[in-house]
Design a protein around this motif. Structure first.
Motif, PDB file in Angstrom:
ATOM      1  N   PHE A  15       0.832  -1.206   0.000  1.00  0.00           N
ATOM      2  CA  PHE A  15       0.000   0.000   0.000  1.00  0.00           C
ATOM      3  C   PHE A  15       0.868   1.257   0.000  1.00  0.00           C
ATOM      4  N   GLU A  16       1.957   1.196   0.785  1.00  0.00           N
ATOM      5  CA  GLU A  16       2.841   2.357   0.918  1.00  0.00           C
ATOM      6  C   GLU A  16       3.772   2.522  -0.280  1.00  0.00           C
ATOM      7  N   PHE A  17       4.402   1.412  -0.673  1.00  0.00           N
ATOM      8  CA  PHE A  17       5.471   1.509  -1.670  1.00  0.00           C
ATOM      9  C   PHE A  17       5.125   0.876  -3.022  1.00  0.00           C
ATOM     10  N   GLY A  18       4.178   0.011  -3.045  1.00  0.00           N
ATOM     11  CA  GLY A  18       3.799  -0.646  -4.309  1.00  0.00           C
ATOM     12  C   GLY A  18       4.933  -1.483  -4.862  1.00  0.00           C
ATOM     13  N   GLY A  19       5.057  -1.515  -6.175  1.00  0.00           N
ATOM     14  CA  GLY A  19       6.149  -2.244  -6.840  1.00  0.00           C
ATOM     15  C   GLY A  19       6.154  -3.717  -6.501  1.00  0.00           C
ATOM     16  N   LEU A  20       7.344  -4.203  -6.128  1.00  0.00           N
ATOM     17  CA  LEU A  20       7.535  -5.634  -5.867  1.00  0.00           C
ATOM     18  C   LEU A  20       6.671  -6.134  -4.702  1.00  0.00           C
ATOM     19  N   TRP A  21       6.363  -5.248  -3.782  1.00  0.00           N
ATOM     20  CA  TRP A  21       5.573  -5.652  -2.605  1.00  0.00           C
ATOM     21  C   TRP A  21       4.188  -6.166  -3.002  1.00  0.00           C
ATOM     22  N   ASN A  22       3.733  -5.763  -4.182  1.00  0.00           N
ATOM     23  CA  ASN A  22       2.427  -6.249  -4.650  1.00  0.00           C
ATOM     24  C   ASN A  22       2.429  -7.749  -4.922  1.00  0.00           C
ATOM     25  N   TYR A  23       3.624  -8.320  -5.018  1.00  0.00           N
ATOM     26  CA  TYR A  23       3.713  -9.742  -5.377  1.00  0.00           C
ATOM     27  C   TYR A  23       4.242 -10.611  -4.235  1.00  0.00           C
ATOM     28  N   ILE A  24       4.586  -9.968  -3.133  1.00  0.00           N
ATOM     29  CA  ILE A  24       5.063 -10.752  -1.985  1.00  0.00           C
ATOM     30  C   ILE A  24       3.888 -10.976  -1.043  1.00  0.00           C
ATOM     31  N   LEU A  25       3.488 -12.220  -0.886  1.00  0.00           N
ATOM     32  CA  LEU A  25       2.274 -12.601  -0.146  1.00  0.00           C
ATOM     33  C   LEU A  25       1.131 -11.667  -0.546  1.00  0.00           C
ATOM     34  N   PRO A  26       0.696 -11.751  -1.809  1.00  0.00           N
ATOM     35  CA  PRO A  26      -0.140 -10.679  -2.388  1.00  0.00           C
ATOM     36  C   PRO A  26      -1.627 -10.742  -2.030  1.00  0.00           C
ATOM     37  N   LEU A  27      -1.922 -11.043  -0.778  1.00  0.00           N
ATOM     38  CA  LEU A  27      -3.328 -11.059  -0.366  1.00  0.00           C
ATOM     39  C   LEU A  27      -3.969  -9.681  -0.589  1.00  0.00           C
ATOM     40  N   PHE A  28      -3.206  -8.653  -0.207  1.00  0.00           N
ATOM     41  CA  PHE A  28      -3.715  -7.291  -0.341  1.00  0.00           C
ATOM     42  C   PHE A  28      -3.998  -6.964  -1.810  1.00  0.00           C
ATOM     43  N   SER A  29      -3.048  -7.305  -2.675  1.00  0.00           N
ATOM     44  CA  SER A  29      -3.210  -6.997  -4.104  1.00  0.00           C
ATOM     45  C   SER A  29      -4.436  -7.697  -4.676  1.00  0.00           C
ATOM     46  N   LEU A  30      -4.625  -8.962  -4.275  1.00  0.00           N
ATOM     47  CA  LEU A  30      -5.755  -9.738  -4.803  1.00  0.00           C
ATOM     48  C   LEU A  30      -7.083  -9.190  -4.294  1.00  0.00           C
ATOM     49  N   GLY A  56     -12.746  -3.402 -14.910  1.00  0.00           N
ATOM     50  CA  GLY A  56     -11.616  -4.055 -15.559  1.00  0.00           C
ATOM     51  C   GLY A  56     -10.291  -4.069 -14.847  1.00  0.00           C
ATOM     52  N   MET A  57     -10.220  -3.742 -13.542  1.00  0.00           N
ATOM     53  CA  MET A  57      -8.919  -3.711 -12.853  1.00  0.00           C
ATOM     54  C   MET A  57      -8.339  -5.127 -12.749  1.00  0.00           C
ATOM     55  N   SER A  58      -7.051  -5.249 -13.067  1.00  0.00           N
ATOM     56  CA  SER A  58      -6.438  -6.582 -13.070  1.00  0.00           C
ATOM     57  C   SER A  58      -5.500  -6.749 -11.872  1.00  0.00           C
ATOM     58  N   ALA A  59      -5.366  -7.970 -11.427  1.00  0.00           N
ATOM     59  CA  ALA A  59      -4.440  -8.252 -10.319  1.00  0.00           C
ATOM     60  C   ALA A  59      -3.019  -8.454 -10.838  1.00  0.00           C
ATOM     61  N   GLY A  60      -2.849  -8.345 -12.130  1.00  0.00           N
ATOM     62  CA  GLY A  60      -1.514  -8.511 -12.721  1.00  0.00           C
ATOM     63  C   GLY A  60      -0.977  -9.889 -12.455  1.00  0.00           C
ATOM     64  N   GLY A  61       0.265  -9.926 -11.979  1.00  0.00           N
ATOM     65  CA  GLY A  61       0.888 -11.238 -11.710  1.00  0.00           C
ATOM     66  C   GLY A  61       0.608 -11.737 -10.306  1.00  0.00           C
ATOM     67  N   ALA A  62      -0.362 -11.105  -9.640  1.00  0.00           N
ATOM     68  CA  ALA A  62      -0.587 -11.484  -8.227  1.00  0.00           C
ATOM     69  C   ALA A  62      -1.130 -12.910  -8.093  1.00  0.00           C
ATOM     70  N   ILE A  63      -1.952 -13.342  -9.058  1.00  0.00           N
ATOM     71  CA  ILE A  63      -2.509 -14.707  -8.942  1.00  0.00           C
ATOM     72  C   ILE A  63      -1.397 -15.754  -9.065  1.00  0.00           C
ATOM     73  N   PRO A  64      -0.564 -15.717 -10.130  1.00  0.00           N
ATOM     74  CA  PRO A  64       0.536 -16.706 -10.170  1.00  0.00           C
ATOM     75  C   PRO A  64       1.487 -16.560  -8.993  1.00  0.00           C
ATOM     76  N   ALA A  65       1.739 -15.295  -8.557  1.00  0.00           N
ATOM     77  CA  ALA A  65       2.639 -15.105  -7.408  1.00  0.00           C
ATOM     78  C   ALA A  65       2.045 -15.780  -6.170  1.00  0.00           C
TER      79      ALA A  65
END
Lengths: 312, 239
Positions: free
Chosen positions: B176-191, B204-213
């Motif tokens: 939430f604070e920094f975005g970037g790579l943190w969106n893919y580390i334990l990405p519960l928040f992103s999902l 249409g908002m996408s979770a990007g690579g959060a699902i495979p991560a």
């Protein structure tokens, strides 16, 4: 005979996460169970019997030492396919008896027609075939123990490890289990049996180990263990009962008494001097209960508690 | 093949043992959907979407509780002994439990997806996006369950839930604070952000690579849990 189960100088300590105390459940525990025998495992509460069984099944890991089951280290999953296990205070899922036994059989790799047949046979062996569709959650404690036995034998194991298998059974069911164990031995299976029912152990076991405070204090054949080398029983006739101390008069007029090995010769000479006849001299046979109490120092021996710094 | 069968048996057994909570969850989704159908869907469309999102969050929470209590319940009841007394490795057992929690979460999301299709799609929510969101929730549930299962190998359910919350929450705060790579580390928040921000107007908002991560990290936690679980005494109390 090859060893089916081997405990090699095992130490098992239990330590609570935030406490300093260590409980030593097994202390340099060494034991071998050979193929084709019924091995009785005795000891007071807290002696370490269940811990030893849990080690063999791979539920707990030794602190030191190692153990082998069919030549593989304890905990080897594929080896457990050859083992049937019944835990003390058996706890099983609540579902119809037949489905439950099928579930455990399938976990051990049985399937299809074999699974169906073996399930029915196992239920028949424990006399629960007529209750096959009843939910195990509604079973009495004795029936639970029997269904526990059924899940242990469903895959026709080579080694049965039974922790108090008959504690909740009535005399008839106990007799049936005893017959089953003897039948299994005749078929070349090995049985490792932990029980508090000394008479039962004495009746079926080829060898017995007595465990106290985590150590094996005696192991051997029941006959060897129960025959005393210190006391002899003499039966004589033609001697007045009051002429010898501690005699017991039998219905046929013969007298019977115990002497120490030391006093045996002198006593025989005295009988002959009194004009009597010696009928028999035999080692005194104790009961298993006598031996158990002698080796464990009475009932209810406590496990040893030791401060952390003293632990090896 | 036999290994797959054993794992499946353990998973199905888990679902069977948890059938009542699973059924209650399913019925609650069904009941709320029925209420949504009875209401004036056009005027209450935002409320219906909010309820849908709320139920999705419940799915994650229940996955944590299912995962965090699975081993504990089995150990406490001593039922684990009869299962691990068979030719079942500790890893197979954990895999079965994780699959079981995944199945429970999958059933919940399937029901949520179906009821969402009946209630949301007729009032303008994209059908495809709805099922994409269900994919996000399933991934979030499975990740949460694997983290909870990891802690439950050595902690009781409450501690396990607490540490799972911290483990999943901290990367969320950083994302939430920094975005970037943190969106893919334990990405519960992103999902869940994708799920919670969904609207009729901007679906249409996408979770990007959060699902495979999330799926990869699920495997990592499952492996770590298996490693720990293979080294602990299962025949003694957890707490």
């Amino acid at each position: 005979m090859p060893a089916v189960l081997e405990f090699q100088d095992i130490i098992k300590d239990y330590r609570a996460l935030f406490r300093r105390r260590i409980v030593r459940a097994l202390d340099h525990f060494t034991l071998q169970v050979e193929e084709g025998e019924i091995f009785g495992f005795l000891g007071p509460n807290g002696a370490g019997k269940t811990t030893a069984i849990h080690l063999a099944m791979g539920f707990v890991r030794p602190t030191k030492g190692r153990g082998l089951m069919f030549g593989r280290r304890f905990g080897h999953a594929a080896t457990r396919r050859r083992v049937g296990f019944l835990a003390e205070n058996v706890a099983l899922y609540h579902r119809p008896a037949e489905n439950l036994v099928r579930f455990y059989g399938a976990l051990n790799g049985l399937s299809g027609e074999t699974l169906t047949r073996r399930t029915r046979e196992a239920l028949e062996t424990v006399s629960l075939l007529h209750e096959a569709n009843r939910n195990v959650g509604k079973f009495s404690r004795g029936m639970l123990q029997r269904i526990g036995l059924a899940q242990a034998i469903v895959h026709d194991p080579d080694l049965l490890i039974l922790d108090e298998p008959t504690s909740a059974l009535d005399p008839l069911a106990r007799y049936a289990v005893r017959e089953m164990l003897l039948d299994w031995r005749r078929r070349g299976k090995t049985i490792f049996l932990s029980s508090h029912l000394l008479s039962e152990v004495e009746l079926v076991c080829d060898r017995i180990a007595v465990l106290n405070q985590g150590r094996v204090v005696r192991v051997g054949r029941p006959l060897d263990l129960l025959e005393s080398r210190e006391h002899f029983e003499i039966i004589a006739s033609g001697v007045p009962a009051d002429s010898l101390p501690g005699t017991e008069v039998q219905t046929d007029g013969r007298i019977r008494f115990l002497v120490t090995a030391h006093a045996q010769r002198a006593m025989l000479e005295r009988i002959w001097a009194l004009g009597g006849e010696v009928i028999s001299v035999s080692p005194h046979k104790r009961t298993l209960e006598d031996l158990f109490l002698e080796l464990t120092g009475g009932p209810g021996a406590e496990p040893r508690f030791r401060p952390k710094q003293e632990a090896p | 093949m036999k290994r797959v069968k054993r794992i499946t048996l353990i998973a199905l057994n888990f679902v069977r043992e948890q059938r009542w909570p699973i059924l209650v969850l399913q019925l609650s989704v069904l009941g709320l959907a029925a209420l949504g159908l009875l209401s004036d869907a056009r005027s209450d469309r935002d409320d219906i979407l909010l309820t849908f999102k709320q139920l999705g969050m419940y799915g994650v929470a229940f996955s944590i509780f299912f995962g965090g209590s699975a081993i504990y319940n089995e150990r406490r009841s001593r039922r684990i002994l009869a299962v691990l007394g068979k030719a079942v490795t500790r890893r197979d057992y954990l895999t079965g439990l994780l699959l079981g929690v995944g199945l429970a979460a999958g059933l919940f999301c399937l029901m949520l997806g179906f009821t969402g299709t009946w209630t949301l799609c007729p009032i303008g929510f994209s059908f495809f996006y709805l099922w994409y969101l269900m994919g996000c929730v399933v991934a979030a549930c499975v990740l949460s369950a694997s983290v909870a299962l990891f802690y439950s190998t050595h902690l009781n359910p409450w501690m396990s839930a607490m540490f799972t919350g911290l483990t999943l929450g901290l990367p969320g705060v950083l994302a939430f604070e920094f975005g970037g790579l943190w969106n893919y580390i334990l990405p519960l928040f992103s999902l869940m952000r994708v799920f919670l921000k969904a609207s009729y107007e901007h679906p249409g908002m996408s979770a990007g690579g959060a699902i495979p991560a999330a799926l990869i990290e699920t495997v990592v936690f499952w492996m770590a849990a298996s490693w720990i679980f293979a080294r602990i005494d299962v025949a003694v109390a957890v707490d």
